[in-house]
Design an enzyme around this catalytic site. Structure first.
Site, mmCIF file in Angstrom:
data_model
loop_
_atom_site.group_PDB
_atom_site.id
_atom_site.type_symbol
_atom_site.label_atom_id
_atom_site.label_comp_id
_atom_site.label_asym_id
_atom_site.label_seq_id
_atom_site.Cartn_x
_atom_site.Cartn_y
_atom_site.Cartn_z
ATOM 1 N N ASP A 1 -13.655 8.468 6.951
ATOM 2 C CA ASP A 1 -14.004 9.118 8.221
ATOM 3 C C ASP A 1 -14.334 10.575 7.955
ATOM 4 O O ASP A 1 -13.766 11.189 7.057
ATOM 5 C CB ASP A 1 -12.833 9.011 9.197
ATOM 6 C CG ASP A 1 -12.606 7.567 9.621
ATOM 7 O OD1 ASP A 1 -13.585 6.921 10.044
ATOM 8 O OD2 ASP A 1 -11.466 7.088 9.496
ATOM 9 N N GLU B 1 0.853 -1.195 0.000
ATOM 10 C CA GLU B 1 0.000 0.000 0.000
ATOM 11 C C GLU B 1 0.885 1.240 0.000
ATOM 12 O O GLU B 1 1.855 1.307 0.759
ATOM 13 C CB GLU B 1 -0.905 -0.002 1.241
ATOM 14 C CG GLU B 1 -1.797 1.227 1.316
ATOM 15 C CD GLU B 1 -2.861 1.113 2.391
ATOM 16 O OE1 GLU B 1 -3.577 0.084 2.435
ATOM 17 O OE2 GLU B 1 -2.970 2.044 3.204
HETATM 18 P P1 FAD Z 1 -17.905 0.590 6.860
HETATM 19 O O1 FAD Z 1 -17.721 -0.763 6.314
HETATM 20 O O2 FAD Z 1 -19.072 1.387 6.356
HETATM 21 O O3 FAD Z 1 -17.996 0.446 8.447
HETATM 22 C C1 FAD Z 1 -17.940 1.587 9.287
HETATM 23 C C2 FAD Z 1 -18.672 1.323 10.598
HETATM 24 O O4 FAD Z 1 -20.084 1.206 10.359
HETATM 25 C C3 FAD Z 1 -18.282 0.014 11.275
HETATM 26 O O5 FAD Z 1 -18.337 0.233 12.669
HETATM 27 C C4 FAD Z 1 -19.363 -0.959 10.838
HETATM 28 O O6 FAD Z 1 -19.549 -2.016 11.781
HETATM 29 C C5 FAD Z 1 -20.563 -0.043 10.766
HETATM 30 N N1 FAD Z 1 -21.530 -0.472 9.731
HETATM 31 C C6 FAD Z 1 -21.229 -0.881 8.464
HETATM 32 N N2 FAD Z 1 -22.372 -1.152 7.796
HETATM 33 C C7 FAD Z 1 -23.393 -0.919 8.656
HETATM 34 C C8 FAD Z 1 -24.808 -1.019 8.550
HETATM 35 N N3 FAD Z 1 -25.388 -1.421 7.414
HETATM 36 N N4 FAD Z 1 -25.570 -0.686 9.637
HETATM 37 C C9 FAD Z 1 -24.970 -0.270 10.781
HETATM 38 N N5 FAD Z 1 -23.625 -0.151 10.943
HETATM 39 C C10 FAD Z 1 -22.859 -0.475 9.895
HETATM 40 N N6 FAD Z 1 -9.520 5.845 5.006
HETATM 41 C C11 FAD Z 1 -9.309 6.831 4.094
HETATM 42 O O7 FAD Z 1 -9.754 7.955 4.302
HETATM 43 N N7 FAD Z 1 -8.605 6.617 2.933
HETATM 44 C C12 FAD Z 1 -8.095 5.394 2.636
HETATM 45 O O8 FAD Z 1 -7.468 5.222 1.577
HETATM 46 C C13 FAD Z 1 -8.279 4.324 3.576
HETATM 47 N N8 FAD Z 1 -7.805 3.086 3.332
HETATM 48 C C14 FAD Z 1 -8.053 2.065 4.216
HETATM 49 C C15 FAD Z 1 -7.599 0.768 3.923
HETATM 50 C C16 FAD Z 1 -7.814 -0.271 4.808
HETATM 51 C C17 FAD Z 1 -7.299 -1.665 4.463
HETATM 52 C C18 FAD Z 1 -8.515 -0.044 6.029
HETATM 53 C C19 FAD Z 1 -8.732 -1.162 6.992
HETATM 54 C C20 FAD Z 1 -8.978 1.236 6.320
HETATM 55 C C21 FAD Z 1 -8.767 2.292 5.431
HETATM 56 N N9 FAD Z 1 -9.241 3.588 5.681
HETATM 57 C C22 FAD Z 1 -9.028 4.602 4.766
HETATM 58 C C23 FAD Z 1 -9.940 3.890 6.946
HETATM 59 C C24 FAD Z 1 -11.484 3.741 6.805
HETATM 60 O O9 FAD Z 1 -11.972 4.749 5.936
HETATM 61 C C25 FAD Z 1 -12.090 3.897 8.210
HETATM 62 O O10 FAD Z 1 -11.717 2.818 9.006
HETATM 63 C C26 FAD Z 1 -13.589 4.138 8.274
HETATM 64 O O11 FAD Z 1 -13.913 4.515 9.606
HETATM 65 C C27 FAD Z 1 -14.444 2.920 7.955
HETATM 66 O O12 FAD Z 1 -14.451 2.636 6.628
HETATM 67 P P2 FAD Z 1 -15.144 1.254 6.130
HETATM 68 O O13 FAD Z 1 -15.145 1.268 4.665
HETATM 69 O O14 FAD Z 1 -14.561 0.096 6.817
HETATM 70 O O15 FAD Z 1 -16.647 1.503 6.684
#
Ligand code: FAD
Length: 289
Positions: A110, A17
């Site tokens: 976020d 990454e």
């Molecule tokens: P989601 O999958 O939407 O989950 C977020 C929260 O909502 C979780 O607590 C989940 O349990 C909850 N949730 C999900 N779906 C539902 C639902 N239907 N109903 C109720 N609750 C729900 N951030 C950046 O800004 N740029 C990046 O390039 C970046 N790259 C990343 C790469 C990796 C491998 C990881 C692990 C994280 C990365 N992040 C990045 C951070 C990420 O954006 C944050 O962790 C963010 O808070 C959550 O994103 P997510 O896509 O996992 O969210």
């Protein structure tokens, strides 16, 4: 090529990454990093995306396109949706397509105080559904959290939500960094019990200084085994020793993961090709063994 098709029995996928350089640095700095990373022959390289989802910032698309079209390594462009409307995402997908990008790590992101959240997408699963409707040819990956997402009420809820992400179309998952392999093994077990059958890559971050770890842990809440904290304290203030110890710890984690059948290792390189090289050279022969 879709990232999910890289996963085959008897092979451990290795991915890196990178992140676009800060606004104050020239974009060229990433090219010297990529020049060195390409020699390590990763299966793919992912490129992070600004949390604000700023349309004017095209750097993720530009870098992912160079990785794919100049270096001929598969790329995975991260995309966050928290500050985007549907039209914004449509525009970004169009750019990805025009630049030959085939794989997207679909993320919620976020909230950023500089860019208020919009309401079109509340979760990554909604972004995935949207992308799949707009253009089903994109390969979609999603993020997962071995110790639970920091805002999640419980590990069970988090897995249920992860299942929604996979049901929406995520074909491959990349994990948040962790330092305790047992947390990853328990997570994979929970995911499989919940019927999640996609490949899951383990996110490994080699820690090379103490402030980096403090920042990371406050952001993602990864637990720190005593073996790790003892190491950090022992070499605090000794940059070379802490770097070498961080590399050794990461290699130790990876050897254990590969020995236990992990499907892929996603190395958070922090744009540091020296560290990526030392780790890759230590594990290379194990990836196809
Ligand atoms: P989601 O999958 O939407 O989950 C977020 C929260 O909502 C979780 O607590 C989940 O349990 C909850 N949730 C999900 N779906 C539902 C639902 N239907 N109903 C109720 N609750 C729900 N951030 C950046 O800004 N740029 C990046 O390039 C970046 N790259 C990343 C790469 C990796 C491998 C990881 C692990 C994280 C990365 N992040 C990045 C951070 C990420 O954006 C944050 O962790 C963010 O808070 C959550 O994103 P997510 O896509 O996992 O969210």
């Amino acid at each position: 090529m879709k990232i999910s098709s890289l996963f085959k029995p008897g092979k451990t996928v290795l991915s890196f990454e990178v992140f676009p350089p800060k606004k104050t640095s020239s974009i060229d700095t990433i090219y010297s990093t990529l020049d060195e990373l390409k020699d390590l022959s990763p299966d793919f390289i992912s490129v992070t995306y600004g949390a604000g989802g700023n349309l004017a910032d095209n750097s993720t698309c530009e870098i992912a396109s160079i990785i794919k079209n100049k270096y001929h390594i598969e790329s995975l462009a991260h995309l966050t949706c928290v500050s985007c409307g549907k039209e914004d995402i449509r525009e970004i997908l169009k750019r990805f397509k025009e630049n030959g990008i085939e794989n997207i790590l679909a993320l919620r992101g976020d909230e950023n105080p500089d860019r208020p959240a919009k309401t079109d997408f509340r979760y990554a699963s909604e972004l995935i559904t949207f992308i799949k409707n707009e253009d089903p040819s994109f390969g979609i990956s999603g993020a997962c959290y071995p110790e639970g997402h920091i805002a999640s009420d419980s590990l069970v809820e988090d897995i249920k939500n992860l299942r929604k992400k996979v049901d929406a179309g995520a074909e491959h998952l990349v994990s948040q960094l962790f330092f305790d392999n047992s947390a990853f093994y328990s997570f994979v077990e929970r995911a499989r019990i919940a019927g999640i059958e996609t490949p899951i890559e383990a996110g490994i971050m080699p820690v090379v200084n103490k402030s980096q770890i403090e920042r990371m842990v406050s952001l993602c809440g990864a637990s720190l085994p005593s073996k790790f904290t003892r190491m950090m304290s022992r070499y605090d203030g000794k940059p070379e020793a802490i770097r070498d110890a961080g590399i050794a710890y990461a290699v130790d984690q990876i050897v254990d993961l590969i020995s236990n059948g992990v499907q892929g290792i996603h190395l958070y390189t922090m744009n540091n090709p020296y560290v990526a090289r030392r780790i890759t050279e230590s594990i290379r022969s194990m990836l196809n063994a």
